[in-house]
Write a protein that holds these residues in place. Sequence first.
Motif, PDB file in Angstrom:
ATOM      1  N   PRO A 157       0.843  -1.198   0.000  1.00 39.42           N
ATOM      2  CA  PRO A 157       0.000   0.000   0.000  1.00 39.42           C
ATOM      3  C   PRO A 157       0.875   1.245   0.000  1.00 39.42           C
ATOM      4  CG  PRO A 157       0.068  -0.983   2.188  1.00 39.42           C
ATOM      5  CD  PRO A 157       0.808  -1.922   1.270  1.00 39.42           C
ATOM      6  N   ALA A 158       0.305   2.349  -0.421  1.00 38.43           N
ATOM      7  CA  ALA A 158       1.059   3.599  -0.482  1.00 38.43           C
ATOM      8  C   ALA A 158       0.227   4.732   0.111  1.00 38.43           C
ATOM      9  CB  ALA A 158       1.437   3.929  -1.928  1.00 38.43           C
ATOM     10  N   VAL A 159       0.914   5.675   0.708  1.00 34.68           N
ATOM     11  CA  VAL A 159       0.272   6.844   1.296  1.00 34.68           C
ATOM     12  C   VAL A 159       0.965   8.094   0.780  1.00 34.68           C
ATOM     13  CG1 VAL A 159      -0.205   8.111   3.425  1.00 34.68           C
ATOM     14  CG2 VAL A 159      -0.444   5.619   3.377  1.00 34.68           C
ATOM     15  N   VAL A 160       0.194   9.030   0.220  1.00 28.33           N
ATOM     16  CA  VAL A 160       0.718  10.340  -0.158  1.00 28.33           C
ATOM     17  C   VAL A 160       0.749  11.202   1.094  1.00 28.33           C
ATOM     18  CG1 VAL A 160       0.372  12.395  -1.580  1.00 28.33           C
ATOM     19  CG2 VAL A 160      -0.220  10.134  -2.485  1.00 28.33           C
ATOM     20  N   VAL A 161       1.890  11.847   1.362  1.00 27.68           N
ATOM     21  CA  VAL A 161       2.073  12.653   2.563  1.00 27.68           C
ATOM     22  C   VAL A 161       2.415  14.081   2.144  1.00 27.68           C
ATOM     23  CG1 VAL A 161       3.264  12.838   4.774  1.00 27.68           C
ATOM     24  CG2 VAL A 161       3.034  10.596   3.678  1.00 27.68           C
ATOM     25  N   LEU A 162       1.646  15.051   2.646  1.00 31.13           N
ATOM     26  CA  LEU A 162       1.867  16.456   2.283  1.00 31.13           C
ATOM     27  C   LEU A 162       2.193  17.299   3.507  1.00 31.13           C
ATOM     28  CD1 LEU A 162      -0.822  17.513  -0.359  1.00 31.13           C
ATOM     29  CD2 LEU A 162       1.461  16.582  -0.718  1.00 31.13           C
ATOM     30  N   THR A 163       3.069  18.269   3.316  1.00 29.37           N
ATOM     31  CA  THR A 163       3.332  19.287   4.334  1.00 29.37           C
ATOM     32  C   THR A 163       2.234  20.346   4.290  1.00 29.37           C
ATOM     33  OG1 THR A 163       4.547  20.772   2.852  1.00 29.37           O
ATOM     34  CG2 THR A 163       5.798  19.019   3.911  1.00 29.37           C
ATOM     35  N   GLY A 164       2.378  21.339   5.144  1.00 29.26           N
ATOM     36  CA  GLY A 164       1.550  22.530   5.036  1.00 29.26           C
ATOM     37  C   GLY A 164       2.156  23.495   4.034  1.00 29.26           C
ATOM     38  N   TYR A 165       1.560  24.687   3.949  1.00 31.31           N
ATOM     39  CA  TYR A 165       2.096  25.729   3.064  1.00 31.31           C
ATOM     40  C   TYR A 165       2.863  26.739   3.907  1.00 31.31           C
ATOM     41  CZ  TYR A 165       2.352  29.771   0.024  1.00 31.31           C
ATOM     42  OH  TYR A 165       2.825  30.833  -0.714  1.00 31.31           O
ATOM     43  N   PRO A 166       4.076  27.198   3.501  1.00 34.15           N
ATOM     44  CA  PRO A 166       4.763  26.806   2.260  1.00 34.15           C
ATOM     45  C   PRO A 166       5.456  25.456   2.397  1.00 34.15           C
ATOM     46  CG  PRO A 166       6.029  28.470   3.385  1.00 34.15           C
ATOM     47  CD  PRO A 166       4.773  28.303   4.190  1.00 34.15           C
ATOM     48  N   GLY A 167       6.124  25.219   3.512  1.00 34.23           N
ATOM     49  CA  GLY A 167       6.674  23.901   3.800  1.00 34.23           C
ATOM     50  C   GLY A 167       7.696  23.408   2.792  1.00 34.23           C
ATOM     51  N   THR A 168       8.487  22.431   3.208  1.00 33.51           N
ATOM     52  CA  THR A 168       9.405  21.730   2.306  1.00 33.51           C
ATOM     53  C   THR A 168       9.240  20.236   2.552  1.00 33.51           C
ATOM     54  OG1 THR A 168      11.260  21.711   3.872  1.00 33.51           O
ATOM     55  CG2 THR A 168      11.077  23.624   2.402  1.00 33.51           C
ATOM     56  N   ALA A 169       9.453  19.448   1.523  1.00 30.75           N
ATOM     57  CA  ALA A 169       9.304  17.997   1.667  1.00 30.75           C
ATOM     58  C   ALA A 169      10.290  17.446   2.690  1.00 30.75           C
ATOM     59  CB  ALA A 169       9.499  17.319   0.313  1.00 30.75           C
ATOM     60  N   GLU A 170      11.447  18.107   2.855  1.00 31.30           N
ATOM     61  CA  GLU A 170      12.427  17.657   3.846  1.00 31.30           C
ATOM     62  C   GLU A 170      11.854  17.673   5.258  1.00 31.30           C
ATOM     63  OE1 GLU A 170      12.955  19.806   1.479  1.00 31.30           O
ATOM     64  OE2 GLU A 170      14.719  19.180   0.325  1.00 31.30           O
ATOM     65  N   ASN A 171      10.897  18.575   5.516  1.00 31.38           N
ATOM     66  CA  ASN A 171      10.287  18.640   6.843  1.00 31.38           C
ATOM     67  C   ASN A 171       9.603  17.327   7.221  1.00 31.38           C
ATOM     68  OD1 ASN A 171      11.106  21.266   6.830  1.00 31.38           O
ATOM     69  ND2 ASN A 171       9.075  22.165   6.672  1.00 31.38           N
ATOM     70  N   LEU A 172       9.086  16.618   6.226  1.00 32.06           N
ATOM     71  CA  LEU A 172       8.390  15.354   6.488  1.00 32.06           C
ATOM     72  C   LEU A 172       9.372  14.273   6.930  1.00 32.06           C
ATOM     73  CD1 LEU A 172       6.068  15.441   3.366  1.00 32.06           C
ATOM     74  CD2 LEU A 172       5.402  15.930   5.730  1.00 32.06           C
ATOM     75  N   LEU A 173      10.632  14.388   6.493  1.00 32.55           N
ATOM     76  CA  LEU A 173      11.656  13.434   6.884  1.00 32.55           C
ATOM     77  C   LEU A 173      12.259  13.798   8.241  1.00 32.55           C
ATOM     78  CD1 LEU A 173      11.450  13.091   3.720  1.00 32.55           C
ATOM     79  CD2 LEU A 173      13.871  12.493   3.782  1.00 32.55           C
ATOM     80  N   LYS A 174      12.598  15.077   8.425  1.00 30.02           N
ATOM     81  CA  LYS A 174      13.354  15.501   9.597  1.00 30.02           C
ATOM     82  C   LYS A 174      12.447  15.933  10.750  1.00 30.02           C
ATOM     83  CE  LYS A 174      17.122  17.201   6.647  1.00 30.02           C
ATOM     84  NZ  LYS A 174      17.891  18.397   6.229  1.00 30.02           N
ATOM     85  N   GLY A 175      11.598  16.913  10.505  1.00 30.06           N
ATOM     86  CA  GLY A 175      10.791  17.459  11.583  1.00 30.06           C
ATOM     87  C   GLY A 175       9.668  16.554  12.023  1.00 30.06           C
ATOM     88  N   LEU A 176       8.952  15.948  11.052  1.00 31.54           N
ATOM     89  CA  LEU A 176       7.801  15.110  11.371  1.00 31.54           C
ATOM     90  C   LEU A 176       8.133  13.622  11.371  1.00 31.54           C
ATOM     91  CD1 LEU A 176       4.992  17.090   9.527  1.00 31.54           C
ATOM     92  CD2 LEU A 176       5.569  17.083  11.952  1.00 31.54           C
ATOM     93  N   ARG A 177       9.286  13.262  10.860  1.00 30.70           N
ATOM     94  CA  ARG A 177       9.848  11.908  10.994  1.00 30.70           C
ATOM     95  C   ARG A 177       8.908  10.803  10.503  1.00 30.70           C
ATOM     96  NH1 ARG A 177      11.468  14.235  16.214  1.00 30.70           N
ATOM     97  NH2 ARG A 177       9.828  13.068  17.279  1.00 30.70           N
ATOM     98  N   TYR A 178       8.304  11.010   9.347  1.00 27.91           N
ATOM     99  CA  TYR A 178       7.389   9.998   8.818  1.00 27.91           C
ATOM    100  C   TYR A 178       8.076   8.661   8.536  1.00 27.91           C
ATOM    101  CZ  TYR A 178       2.997  12.575   8.257  1.00 27.91           C
ATOM    102  OH  TYR A 178       1.816  13.216   8.489  1.00 27.91           O
ATOM    103  N   PRO A 179       9.229   8.620   7.836  1.00 25.48           N
ATOM    104  CA  PRO A 179       9.845   7.304   7.572  1.00 25.48           C
ATOM    105  C   PRO A 179      10.212   6.561   8.850  1.00 25.48           C
ATOM    106  CG  PRO A 179      10.744   8.966   6.100  1.00 25.48           C
ATOM    107  CD  PRO A 179       9.933   9.706   7.115  1.00 25.48           C
ATOM    108  N   LYS A 180      10.796   7.265   9.808  1.00 28.90           N
ATOM    109  CA  LYS A 180      11.189   6.619  11.064  1.00 28.90           C
ATOM    110  C   LYS A 180       9.963   6.096  11.806  1.00 28.90           C
ATOM    111  CE  LYS A 180      13.731   7.362  15.368  1.00 28.90           C
ATOM    112  NZ  LYS A 180      14.486   8.329  16.193  1.00 28.90           N
ATOM    113  N   THR A 181       8.887   6.883  11.819  1.00 26.40           N
ATOM    114  CA  THR A 181       7.669   6.453  12.506  1.00 26.40           C
ATOM    115  C   THR A 181       7.068   5.232  11.834  1.00 26.40           C
ATOM    116  OG1 THR A 181       7.230   8.743  13.159  1.00 26.40           O
ATOM    117  CG2 THR A 181       5.396   7.196  13.298  1.00 26.40           C
ATOM    118  N   ALA A 182       7.001   5.243  10.493  1.00 21.03           N
ATOM    119  CA  ALA A 182       6.456   4.091   9.759  1.00 21.03           C
ATOM    120  C   ALA A 182       7.304   2.850   9.999  1.00 21.03           C
ATOM    121  CB  ALA A 182       6.382   4.412   8.265  1.00 21.03           C
TER     122      ALA A 182
END
Length: 369
Positions: free
Chosen positions: A150-175
């Motif tokens: 399965p796949a999940v599309v993950v979006l930041t807020g505006y303006p945001g950067t995609a790097e924030n999802l890796l570092k600040g919100l830690r999606y890969p580590k959490t998954a």
Amino acid sequence: MGLTSNKVLALAVLAALLLFVATIWWWPRLARGGVRAVAGRVGLLLATQLALFAVIALTANRAFLFYGSWADLFGQKQELGVVVDHSADRSHVRLVAKQQPGVPGGSRPAKAGQIHKVVIAGKQSRIDTPAYVYLPPEYFQAEHRRSTFPAVVVLTGYPGTAENLLKGLRYPKTAFELAAAGRMRPTILVMLRPTVAPPRDTECVDVPGGPQTETFFAKDVPQAVSGTYRVGTAARNWGFIGNSTGGYCALKIALHHPERFAAGAGLSAHYKAAEDPTTGDLFQGDDQERKRADLLWSLDHVPQGKTSFLVTSSRQGEHNLGETLEFIKRVKAPARVSSIMLDSGGHNYNTWRREIPPALEWLSGRLRP
């Protein structure tokens, strides 16, 4: 040295300490009258205060990742140009680089998984934008070579950067941690920011004569990713999650495209497309499209599909509580709705980090490989 690096913060702290010591040391000599002495006192105080402000700003930015790099801070382009072949048979996901997810297992993909930095090229929308694709360890394991995920599309807020999802919100580590604990299926994460036509905030709307952002996220992204990675094309294979503007987009896309997404989770989402100087004229006078971009209106006037929604708010600290409760009230079968309600929590990364693990677990329970 990167904006969020330990070295930059350490240098800022060192500079502040040295300036503080210098102020104490030189103050008796600058206590007398005269223009030079007054200018010296003003200069030392100003320099010390600026150094302290820099320490506070750098610490806050490390915690919340408002800016991911110096280029981001100064408004410069973050991504190098990538040549994309627009011929009919081109690949719609171009691999730019590979990196480790920062979890146990290090450089071994079969133990830690892997993150691909890519450019996704929209076949219908003609939008090209950078993204990160997290592939779980199982994707590389021999016994799962023929498995789909399965796949999940993950979006930041505006303006945001995609790097924030890796570092600040830690999606890969959490998954990774949730899957290792058996609380979540191994899942591919497709991480982007909603700003596909920077600096404009398009609110995931197909702008007449402008960026076709809804088409990009609802149609192009699933098609491109399924054509590149082992992900199915049915709605049950796909989920959507985001925070703030990204949360609005997740709910909007899942609501209007139940044939493509089985579930959508909006963390601290707003429920109506913003219209301000950052968005410009999104609807070009089309009142029907403006209403359609209002999720509460859509729940009452658009047939609801077999989609599951997750909404979040807090009883103290969030401004979307009333609209969130109204959204819950208006969801009708065959759609379903769940919620996370915190006692307190603001519109910030700390709040979202408390919501992401249960939200990913919830998504996993509604998706199938």
